[in-house]
Structure formats: structure tokens, C-alpha cells
Design a protein around this motif. Structure first.
Motif, PDB file in Angstrom:
ATOM      1  N   ASP A 107       0.754  -1.251  -0.094  1.00 31.75           N
ATOM      2  CA  ASP A 107      -0.017  -0.204  -0.043  1.00 31.75           C
ATOM      3  C   ASP A 107       0.848   1.143   0.247  1.00 31.75           C
ATOM      4  O   ASP A 107       2.260   1.223  -0.099  1.00 31.75           O
ATOM      5  CB  ASP A 107      -1.179   0.041   1.133  1.00 31.75           C
ATOM      6  N   SER A 108       0.200   2.445   0.162  1.00 31.63           N
ATOM      7  CA  SER A 108       0.974   3.545   0.111  1.00 31.63           C
ATOM      8  C   SER A 108       1.849   3.791   1.044  1.00 31.63           C
ATOM      9  O   SER A 108       2.919   4.678   1.103  1.00 31.63           O
ATOM     10  CB  SER A 108      -0.146   4.691  -0.019  1.00 31.63           C
ATOM     11  N   GLU A 109       1.762   3.000   2.261  1.00 34.06           N
ATOM     12  CA  GLU A 109       2.420   3.556   3.306  1.00 34.06           C
ATOM     13  C   GLU A 109       3.740   2.214   3.452  1.00 34.06           C
ATOM     14  O   GLU A 109       4.304   2.083   4.392  1.00 34.06           O
ATOM     15  CB  GLU A 109       1.658   3.275   4.657  1.00 34.06           C
ATOM     16  N   GLY A 110       3.892   1.453   2.509  1.00 36.87           N
ATOM     17  CA  GLY A 110       4.710   0.545   2.330  1.00 36.87           C
ATOM     18  C   GLY A 110       4.500  -0.810   3.079  1.00 36.87           C
ATOM     19  O   GLY A 110       5.270  -1.652   3.357  1.00 36.87           O
ATOM     20  N   ASN A 111       3.061  -0.990   3.508  1.00 38.95           N
ATOM     21  CA  ASN A 111       2.668  -2.385   3.946  1.00 38.95           C
ATOM     22  C   ASN A 111       2.242  -3.257   3.188  1.00 38.95           C
ATOM     23  O   ASN A 111       1.417  -2.888   2.104  1.00 38.95           O
ATOM     24  CB  ASN A 111       1.753  -2.026   5.230  1.00 38.95           C
ATOM     25  N   ASN A 112       2.291  -4.490   3.273  1.00 39.46           N
ATOM     26  CA  ASN A 112       1.610  -5.719   2.780  1.00 39.46           C
ATOM     27  C   ASN A 112       0.136  -5.833   2.871  1.00 39.46           C
ATOM     28  O   ASN A 112      -0.254  -5.948   4.111  1.00 39.46           O
ATOM     29  CB  ASN A 112       2.035  -6.983   3.014  1.00 39.46           C
ATOM     30  N   CYS A 113      -0.665  -5.146   1.876  1.00 36.00           N
ATOM     31  CA  CYS A 113      -2.122  -5.433   2.288  1.00 36.00           C
ATOM     32  C   CYS A 113      -2.841  -6.338   1.610  1.00 36.00           C
ATOM     33  O   CYS A 113      -4.072  -6.207   1.163  1.00 36.00           O
ATOM     34  CB  CYS A 113      -2.739  -3.910   1.881  1.00 36.00           C
ATOM     35  N   ALA A 114      -2.060  -7.554   1.043  1.00 31.38           N
ATOM     36  CA  ALA A 114      -2.919  -8.302   0.317  1.00 31.38           C
ATOM     37  C   ALA A 114      -3.680  -9.259   0.932  1.00 31.38           C
ATOM     38  O   ALA A 114      -4.637  -9.725   0.202  1.00 31.38           O
ATOM     39  CB  ALA A 114      -1.911  -9.174  -0.578  1.00 31.38           C
ATOM     40  N   GLY A 115      -3.442  -9.519   2.153  1.00 30.84           N
ATOM     41  CA  GLY A 115      -4.692 -10.307   2.981  1.00 30.84           C
ATOM     42  C   GLY A 115      -4.432 -11.742   2.553  1.00 30.84           C
ATOM     43  O   GLY A 115      -5.400 -12.452   2.192  1.00 30.84           O
ATOM     44  N   SER A 116      -3.204 -12.344   2.230  1.00 29.56           N
ATOM     45  CA  SER A 116      -3.101 -13.527   1.931  1.00 29.56           C
ATOM     46  C   SER A 116      -3.272 -14.899   2.746  1.00 29.56           C
ATOM     47  O   SER A 116      -3.047 -14.585   3.951  1.00 29.56           O
ATOM     48  CB  SER A 116      -1.585 -13.667   1.418  1.00 29.56           C
ATOM     49  N   LYS A 117      -3.596 -15.824   2.440  1.00 35.60           N
ATOM     50  CA  LYS A 117      -4.299 -16.847   3.087  1.00 35.60           C
ATOM     51  C   LYS A 117      -3.829 -18.305   2.690  1.00 35.60           C
ATOM     52  O   LYS A 117      -4.234 -18.539   1.279  1.00 35.60           O
ATOM     53  CB  LYS A 117      -5.580 -17.071   3.556  1.00 35.60           C
ATOM     54  N   VAL A 118      -3.302 -19.310   3.290  1.00 38.60           N
ATOM     55  CA  VAL A 118      -3.019 -20.671   2.721  1.00 38.60           C
ATOM     56  C   VAL A 118      -4.177 -21.406   3.436  1.00 38.60           C
ATOM     57  O   VAL A 118      -4.365 -21.575   4.517  1.00 38.60           O
ATOM     58  CB  VAL A 118      -1.641 -21.218   3.055  1.00 38.60           C
ATOM     59  N   HIS A 119      -5.102 -21.880   2.609  1.00 41.30           N
ATOM     60  CA  HIS A 119      -6.319 -22.607   3.187  1.00 41.30           C
ATOM     61  C   HIS A 119      -5.966 -23.995   3.681  1.00 41.30           C
ATOM     62  O   HIS A 119      -5.206 -24.702   3.094  1.00 41.30           O
ATOM     63  CB  HIS A 119      -7.424 -22.961   1.920  1.00 41.30           C
TER      64      HIS A 119
END
Length: 408
Positions: A191-203
Motif C-alpha cells: 500500500d501507500s505506506e509500504g505495508n503488505n495489504c494483500a490479505g493472503s491465506k493458505v487454506h
């Protein structure tokens, strides 16, 4: 220019020297309510056959046992020009598959020689058979979707890869349990603040894969634009990138009109002929006189198309190529050079594609016009890089890294 492109250039140079011209069905996968891990596809010697039905469905559902079955043909949610011609093949029963497309011309009718293309329902299953491991050099700057990637203690086959959605079959060939968590395989978008905002998940994480077992792993992201994946499994660390080229707004119409391509600089010149290289599907390349791109990929059960033969260990894939002649002179394609599984180069000319009929890539493109057609090549996991080099009077166009194309 990275190592990959240098290799492509050297191949083109060698070919031009005298005496050297030798002849995942995307869909939404429902997460199980109890969050249990995805069940085993293969344990010991028995491989559970997935009931994968080729149709137009976009849904891939989890069964009550959490087995993932793939439904529908491989598609993509990426941006594709509206006028892309989508090939739809008729249904073919098992009894006539061996005969389809391989009849001799007994009556002197040219149409009798045109074969029927038989799309595969899915790529071959991942197995635990002994295979040489891939090297770091072979992994550098690329990824593989058409065949498995073999490491020392595990292997994997990407089944689906699109934005926010990744399905991978993992096979454990080592002596210890392979564990995959959210920290080992995850999407990333900043994101614009340099954070990972993907919200990734291994089911079903952690997913545990015992020695001698194959399991399917599903990774999704909440952010719909997430396409970059960090891979940290079994001591192997690298990244995967979304396989489809994502055109910027000013690039959207590049291949659907005949405006000369001016933005990119040419890669180089060989014997006075400029060449340009595309490294992803839907990526447009041009030199001011013509434009080209790889616009599709189909894997077929046919064992022979013209001079291209699958052999015992390979299969045939067809690349759909789109060309726009942006000049005022006729574009004539002299030959196609194919790199393939035998680590050699096939030379195809117009007559070699006669078996495809009007499905073949045309070798003549009139001024200010656009054509599209298929080019066959042999695929085998023993060779890592595939390309179609188009030699014409308007320049050389290289459709490269076909091993990283999704089926669409």
C-alpha cells in the motif's frame, strides 16, 4: 538486458549463422467451513484421479472431504482485448480421439488433411517418478506453468495462477514432512505506506505433506489486484509473478488497431533486421512497422501436427499469435523458429501448418491489417524455455517464455 534475454539473443544469432538453421481452470474455490486442510491427492502408490470436467463453468468447488477438483477450461480474469478470438472446439468422444486430425488425404481434397484439435482437460498429473532437479540458473527470472518444477526434496505443478488466486500441487520426495504455512507461500501487494495489504491465506494451513505424498494447496488474497507471490518452501526461496501481462491504460488498444508501435525501443539488430522480444502473454511488442503478441495457449491431446510430434514424454501446445501490420507494405513471414523440448530449433514454414487449415497463423499480412492464428510446438519438462521466433521482411518478433503461459 538480463541473462534470459541475452540467451534469447545468442540463440537468434546462432540460428542466423550459415549452416546453423537445423531443422488452470480459474474459478472461485469455496473454503471449507471448519478450515480443515486440503486433503491428499496422492499417498504412496495410489493417485486419486480428479474428476475434472471441461465446460464453461468458472467454479472450482471443495468437496465434503476437502478434495479440490478443477472444473472448466483454463481462463483468466486479466484484461484481454475485446476482439481476441477465442477458440472453441467441439466435443470429441474417446473412441475417435486417436483418429481425429490424423487421416490421410485419400481423395485429393485438401480439407481432408485438416486435423481436429483435441484440447486436454488438464495438464498431466504430478507424479513422484525420479526427475533431475532444476538449477538456480534455470529458475532465474522465469516461472513454469506448463510442466512441474523439480527440487531435491519436493516438486510442484502450478494448476491455476491468476490475481489473488493460486493453486499448486506439491509432491514430497524427501524423508521429512513438508509443512506449508501462511509465511511460506503468500501474495503480496504494497500500500501507500509500504505495508503488505494483500490479505493472503493458505487454506487449511498449516498444510502437512508426508514423504511420498502429493497434496493440492490453495492460496488466495483479499486484495483483488494481488499477483506477486513469495515462495519459501523446503529451503527454496524465490518469487512468482502474475503470468499475464497487465497493460496500462495507454496500452489497452495496442494490438487492436494498426497504429505504429513507438513507445518501446527495439532489443537489437541481426543482419540488419531489428528484433523485439515479448516475455509474457498479452504483451505487445513492435518496431514501428508491425506489432505482435502471444494471445492464447491451448494444450492438446493430438500427438502430431505437421512436423511437430509429441513423442513418448511430451505433449503439443499451440500458441495463438496476433500480428498487426502497421506499415503500408505487405508483411511476409519467411519462417518460424521454435525452441522446444529437445533443446533444438524447429523451422516451420507455411506448408508445415497446412494441417491446421484456417486456424494456422497466416504467413502474409496485408498493409494496415491484423491477423491471428495458432503455432504448434512440442513441450517436455526436460527443456526449460520455449519460444516462437517470427522472421519476416518487417523484422523479427520473438514470443518468448511460453513455458510461463497459462492455458487460456
Amino acid at each position: 538486458m538480463n541473462i534470459r534475454k541475452i540467451a534469447i539473443v545468442l540463440l537468434s544469432l546462432l540460428i542466423l549463422l550459415p549452416g546453423c538453421s537445423s531443422s488452470n481452470a480459474p474459478g472461485d474455490i469455496e473454503e471449507s467451513a471448519n478450515g480443515q486442510e486440503i486433503s491428499s491427492i496422492h499417498t504412496g502408490e495410489g493417485l486419486i484421479q480428479q474428476n475434472e470436467k471441461a465446460d464453461d463453468s468458472d467454479v472450482v468447488e471443495s468437496s465434503t472431504d476437502n478434495d479440490i477438483s478443477e472444473s472448466g477450461k483454463e481462463k483468466t480474469d486479466e484484461s484481454i482485448p475485446e476482439d481476441r478470438i477465442r477458440e472453441t472446439e467441439g466435443n470429441t468422444s474417446k473412441s475417435n480421439k486417436e483418429e481425429a486430425g490424423e487421416k490421410e488425404n485419400k481423395n485429393g481434397n485438401e480439407k481432408d488433411n485438416i486435423i481436429e484439435l483435441i484440447p486436454m482437460a488438464q495438464l498431466p498429473d504430478l507424479t513422484l517418478d525420479p526427475q533431475p532437479s532444476i538449477t538456480r540458473d534455470d529458475m532465474y527470472g522465469t516461472q513454469f506453468l506448463l510442466f512441474p518444477v523439480y527440487h531435491d526434496t519436493f516438486r510442484y505443478q502450478i494448476r491455476e495462477y491468476r490475481l489473488a488466486h493460486l493453486v499448486v500441487d506439491f509432491g514430497n520426495t524427501g524423508s521429512e514432512t513438508l509443512v506449508i504455512t501462511d509465511e511460506d507461500l503468500y501474495f503480496s501487494i504494497i500500500d501507500s505506506e509500504g505495508n503488505n495489504c494483500a490479505g493472503s491465506k493458505v487454506h487449511g494451513a498449516p498444510v502437512r505433506i508426508a514423504p511420498g505424498e502429493i497434496k493440492r494447496v490453495l492460496v488466495t488474497a483479499k486484495h483483488p489486484e494481488a499477483g506477486f507471490v513469495f515462495f519459501n518452501v523446503g529451503g527454496q526461496r524465490y518469487t512468482l509473478t502474475s503470468p499475464m501481462y497487465r497493460a496500462l491504460p495507454h496500452e489497452q488498444k495496442d494490438i487492436v488497431d494498426t497504429t505504429p508501435y513507438k513507445r518501446a525501443t527495439q532489443e537489437g539488430v541481426v543482419d540488419g533486421m531489428p528484433y523485439v522480444v515479448a516475455l509474457k502473454p498479452m504483451e505487445v511488442i513492435g518496431n514501428g512497422k508491425a506489432k505482435a503478441m502471444g494471445s492464447g495457449l491451448m494444450v492438446v491431446e493430438n500427438k502430431e501436427i505437421g512436423p511437430i510430434r509429441a513423442g513418448d514424454k511430451g505433449f503439443i501446445a499451440l500458441v495463438r499469435v496476433k500480428i498487426a501490420n502497421t506499415s503500408n507494405e505487405t508483411m511476409n513471414i519467411d519462417k518460424l523458429l521454435l525452441s522446444h523440448a529437445d533443446d533444438k530449433v524447429d523451422v516451420l514454414r507455411k506448408e508445415d501448418l497446412a494441417a491446421l487449415g484456417d486456424k494456422a497463423l497466416p504467413f502474409t499480412v496485408e498493409p494496415q491489417s491484423i491477423v491471428e492464428g495458432w503455432v504448434p510446438l512440442k513441450v517436455e519438462s526436460g527443456h526449460h524455455f520455449y519460444g516462437v521466433n517470427i522472421y519476416s521482411n518487417l523484422g523479427i518478433f520473438i514470443i518468448g517464455d511460453i513455458q510461463g503461459y497459462p492455458i487460456f
